[in-house]
Design a protein around this motif. Structure first.
Motif, PDB file in Angstrom:
ATOM      1  N   PHE A   1       0.804  -1.220   0.000  1.00 45.85           N
ATOM      2  CA  PHE A   1       0.000   0.000   0.000  1.00 45.85           C
ATOM      3  C   PHE A   1       0.835   1.267   0.000  1.00 45.85           C
ATOM      4  O   PHE A   1       0.387   2.307  -0.492  1.00 45.85           O
ATOM      5  CB  PHE A   1      -0.981  -0.007   1.179  1.00 45.85           C
ATOM      6  N   HIS A   2       2.050   1.226   0.511  1.00 48.45           N
ATOM      7  CA  HIS A   2       2.876   2.434   0.460  1.00 48.45           C
ATOM      8  C   HIS A   2       3.390   2.713  -0.956  1.00 48.45           C
ATOM      9  O   HIS A   2       3.880   3.800  -1.233  1.00 48.45           O
ATOM     10  CB  HIS A   2       4.041   2.365   1.452  1.00 48.45           C
ATOM     11  N   ALA A   3       3.261   1.728  -1.861  1.00 49.74           N
ATOM     12  CA  ALA A   3       3.680   1.939  -3.254  1.00 49.74           C
ATOM     13  C   ALA A   3       2.512   2.269  -4.167  1.00 49.74           C
ATOM     14  O   ALA A   3       2.700   2.870  -5.226  1.00 49.74           O
ATOM     15  CB  ALA A   3       4.398   0.694  -3.776  1.00 49.74           C
ATOM     16  N   PHE A   4       1.288   1.890  -3.783  1.00 46.12           N
ATOM     17  CA  PHE A   4       0.134   2.088  -4.653  1.00 46.12           C
ATOM     18  C   PHE A   4      -0.152   3.578  -4.854  1.00 46.12           C
ATOM     19  O   PHE A   4      -0.289   4.319  -3.887  1.00 46.12           O
ATOM     20  CB  PHE A   4      -1.103   1.424  -4.066  1.00 46.12           C
ATOM     21  N   PRO A   5      -0.275   4.030  -6.103  1.00 42.32           N
ATOM     22  CA  PRO A   5      -0.524   5.457  -6.354  1.00 42.32           C
ATOM     23  C   PRO A   5      -1.934   5.904  -5.993  1.00 42.32           C
ATOM     24  O   PRO A   5      -2.137   7.058  -5.622  1.00 42.32           O
ATOM     25  CB  PRO A   5      -0.265   5.611  -7.859  1.00 42.32           C
ATOM     26  N   ASP A   6      -2.924   5.017  -6.099  1.00 40.63           N
ATOM     27  CA  ASP A   6      -4.298   5.372  -5.751  1.00 40.63           C
ATOM     28  C   ASP A   6      -4.756   4.437  -4.630  1.00 40.63           C
ATOM     29  O   ASP A   6      -5.323   3.369  -4.866  1.00 40.63           O
ATOM     30  CB  ASP A   6      -5.220   5.246  -6.966  1.00 40.63           C
ATOM     31  N   LYS A   7      -4.505   4.859  -3.402  1.00 44.01           N
ATOM     32  CA  LYS A   7      -4.791   3.997  -2.251  1.00 44.01           C
ATOM     33  C   LYS A   7      -6.291   3.825  -2.020  1.00 44.01           C
ATOM     34  O   LYS A   7      -6.736   2.784  -1.526  1.00 44.01           O
ATOM     35  CB  LYS A   7      -4.082   4.540  -1.015  1.00 44.01           C
ATOM     36  N   LYS A   8      -7.080   4.838  -2.355  1.00 41.37           N
ATOM     37  CA  LYS A   8      -8.539   4.705  -2.203  1.00 41.37           C
ATOM     38  C   LYS A   8      -9.065   3.581  -3.081  1.00 41.37           C
ATOM     39  O   LYS A   8      -9.888   2.771  -2.650  1.00 41.37           O
ATOM     40  CB  LYS A   8      -9.227   6.035  -2.552  1.00 41.37           C
ATOM     41  N   LYS A   9      -8.600   3.533  -4.327  1.00 42.18           N
ATOM     42  CA  LYS A   9      -9.015   2.459  -5.223  1.00 42.18           C
ATOM     43  C   LYS A   9      -8.510   1.113  -4.735  1.00 42.18           C
ATOM     44  O   LYS A   9      -9.201   0.096  -4.844  1.00 42.18           O
ATOM     45  CB  LYS A   9      -8.495   2.718  -6.644  1.00 42.18           C
ATOM     46  N   ALA A  10      -7.300   1.094  -4.193  1.00 39.13           N
ATOM     47  CA  ALA A  10      -6.733  -0.159  -3.694  1.00 39.13           C
ATOM     48  C   ALA A  10      -7.557  -0.708  -2.541  1.00 39.13           C
ATOM     49  O   ALA A  10      -7.856  -1.906  -2.499  1.00 39.13           O
ATOM     50  CB  ALA A  10      -5.284   0.061  -3.267  1.00 39.13           C
ATOM     51  N   PHE A  11      -7.943   0.161  -1.606  1.00 37.39           N
ATOM     52  CA  PHE A  11      -8.799  -0.280  -0.503  1.00 37.39           C
ATOM     53  C   PHE A  11     -10.161  -0.744  -1.027  1.00 37.39           C
ATOM     54  O   PHE A  11     -10.709  -1.756  -0.568  1.00 37.39           O
ATOM     55  CB  PHE A  11      -8.986   0.842   0.514  1.00 37.39           C
ATOM     56  N   LYS A  12     -10.695   0.003  -1.989  1.00 36.69           N
ATOM     57  CA  LYS A  12     -12.006  -0.330  -2.542  1.00 36.69           C
ATOM     58  C   LYS A  12     -11.990  -1.671  -3.275  1.00 36.69           C
ATOM     59  O   LYS A  12     -12.895  -2.502  -3.108  1.00 36.69           O
ATOM     60  CB  LYS A  12     -12.458   0.783  -3.495  1.00 36.69           C
ATOM     61  N   GLU A  13     -10.950  -1.890  -4.092  1.00 35.09           N
ATOM     62  CA  GLU A  13     -10.872  -3.100  -4.898  1.00 35.09           C
ATOM     63  C   GLU A  13     -10.595  -4.344  -4.053  1.00 35.09           C
ATOM     64  O   GLU A  13     -11.177  -5.402  -4.284  1.00 35.09           O
ATOM     65  CB  GLU A  13      -9.802  -2.949  -5.977  1.00 35.09           C
ATOM     66  N   THR A  14      -9.684  -4.227  -3.088  1.00 36.73           N
ATOM     67  CA  THR A  14      -9.400  -5.381  -2.236  1.00 36.73           C
ATOM     68  C   THR A  14     -10.621  -5.749  -1.411  1.00 36.73           C
ATOM     69  O   THR A  14     -10.877  -6.935  -1.163  1.00 36.73           O
ATOM     70  CB  THR A  14      -8.191  -5.119  -1.321  1.00 36.73           C
ATOM     71  N   TRP A  15     -11.405  -4.748  -1.013  1.00 40.09           N
ATOM     72  CA  TRP A  15     -12.654  -5.019  -0.287  1.00 40.09           C
ATOM     73  C   TRP A  15     -13.697  -5.658  -1.230  1.00 40.09           C
ATOM     74  O   TRP A  15     -14.398  -6.582  -0.851  1.00 40.09           O
ATOM     75  CB  TRP A  15     -13.203  -3.727   0.296  1.00 40.09           C
ATOM     76  N   ARG A  16     -13.759  -5.154  -2.458  1.00 42.88           N
ATOM     77  CA  ARG A  16     -14.763  -5.630  -3.415  1.00 42.88           C
ATOM     78  C   ARG A  16     -14.629  -7.119  -3.688  1.00 42.88           C
ATOM     79  O   ARG A  16     -15.638  -7.840  -3.772  1.00 42.88           O
ATOM     80  CB  ARG A  16     -14.630  -4.859  -4.740  1.00 42.88           C
TER      81      ARG A  16
END
Length: 217
Positions: A131-146
Motif C-alpha cells: 500500500f505504500h507503493a500504490f498510487p491510488d490507495k482509495k481504489k486499492a482499498f475499494k478493490e481489495t474489499w470488493r
C-alpha cells in the motif's frame, strides 16, 4: 506515475530481495538506521501466520513482488487456489520463476486499482509491503474489499507515517522521489478510521514505522 513506479522496481530488481530480507551487511545497516531495526522477515512471519496451513479457499496476493517471503507458504497450500498479481513485470517475472512448479498458483501482471477478479470471489486478500507503493490507495482499498467474500479476511503490512522521524524523512526525500513509495501515506489513526469503516475483528499491530493487521469483511 505508473511509468515511474515501473522503472523504480525494474532498477531495483537485483537488490530488492537482499534489502527486504537483510541479506547483506549494507541492507542490515540500512534497516537498522532508517527503519529502527524493524525486521521484515519477522513481520512477514507474523503476517503469514494469519493464514492456516490447511487453507483451501481462494487467495489473492497483491502485490506479490518477487514472492521472496511467500513462495514457501504458497507451496504448502496445495489445496488452495492462489492468484499472485503485481504491476511490475520485473517483479512478477521473478515470482513466476520461483513458483513455476506450483500448479495451484497463477502469476499475472495487473493493477490493484482494477483487479481482474469478480465481486466477492476471494476468501483471503493479502497485501505485503504494497500500500505504500500504490498510487491510488482509495481504489486499492475499494478493490481489495470488493473482491473479498463476506466473512473473508484482509491481511496486510506496509509503512505508515508519523511513527519514526528518520523513516518519514527517508520516505519523503528518497523513496518517494525514486518511485518506490507513493504519497500520500496514512497515519496510524487515519488507517484505523479506514479499516473500521470497512472491516471488523481487526487485529492491528505497529512495529517501528510498519503496520501489520488482519481484518474480517
Amino acid at each position: 506515475m505508473a511509468d515511474k513506479i515501473q522503472k523504480a522496481y525494474q532498477d531495483s530488481k537485483n537488490i530488492y530481495d537482499d534489502v527486504l530480507t537483510q541479506g547483506n551487511i549494507f541492507s542490515k545497516l540500512y534497516i537498522n538506521f532508517f527503519w529502527s531495526g524493524t525486521d521484515d522477515n519477522e513481520i512477514a512471519r507474523k503476517v503469514l501466520s494469519y493464514i492456516p496451513d490447511d487453507f483451501h479457499g481462494k487467495l489473492l496476493d497483491v502485490p506479490v513482488g518477487t514472492a521472496v517471503f511467500t513462495y514457501k507458504k504458497w507451496g504448502m497450500l496445495q489445496n488452495a487456489d492462489i492468484t499472485c498479481l503485481d504491476y511490475s513485470e520485473d517483479m512478477i517475472e521473478q515470482a513466476r520463476d520461483r513458483m513455476k512448479d506450483y500448479s495451484h498458483v497463477s502469476c499475472v501482471q495487473g493493477d490493484v486499482g482494477n483487479l481482474p477478479l469478480k465481486d466477492e470471489s476471494c476468501d483471503i486478500v493479502i497485501s505485503m509491503n504494497g500500500f505504500h507503493a500504490f498510487p491510488d490507495k482509495k481504489k486499492a482499498f475499494k478493490e481489495t474489499w470488493r473482491v473479498l467474500k463476506p466473512g473473508g479476511r484482509f491481511i496486510a503490512c506496509f509503512y505508515i507515517k508519523g511513527e519514526k522521524k528518520i523513516t518519514d524523512w527517508l520516505v519523503k526525500n528518497v523513496l518517494s522521489k525514486k518511485g518506490w513509495f507513493t504519497p500520500p501515506f496514512p497515519t496510524q489513526e487515519h488507517l484505523m478510521n479506514i479499516l473500521n469503516k470497512l472491516y471488523k475483528n481487526i487485529d492491528f499491530h505497529v512495529e517501528g514505522a510498519m503496520v501489520y493487521f488482519s481484518a474480517v469483511k
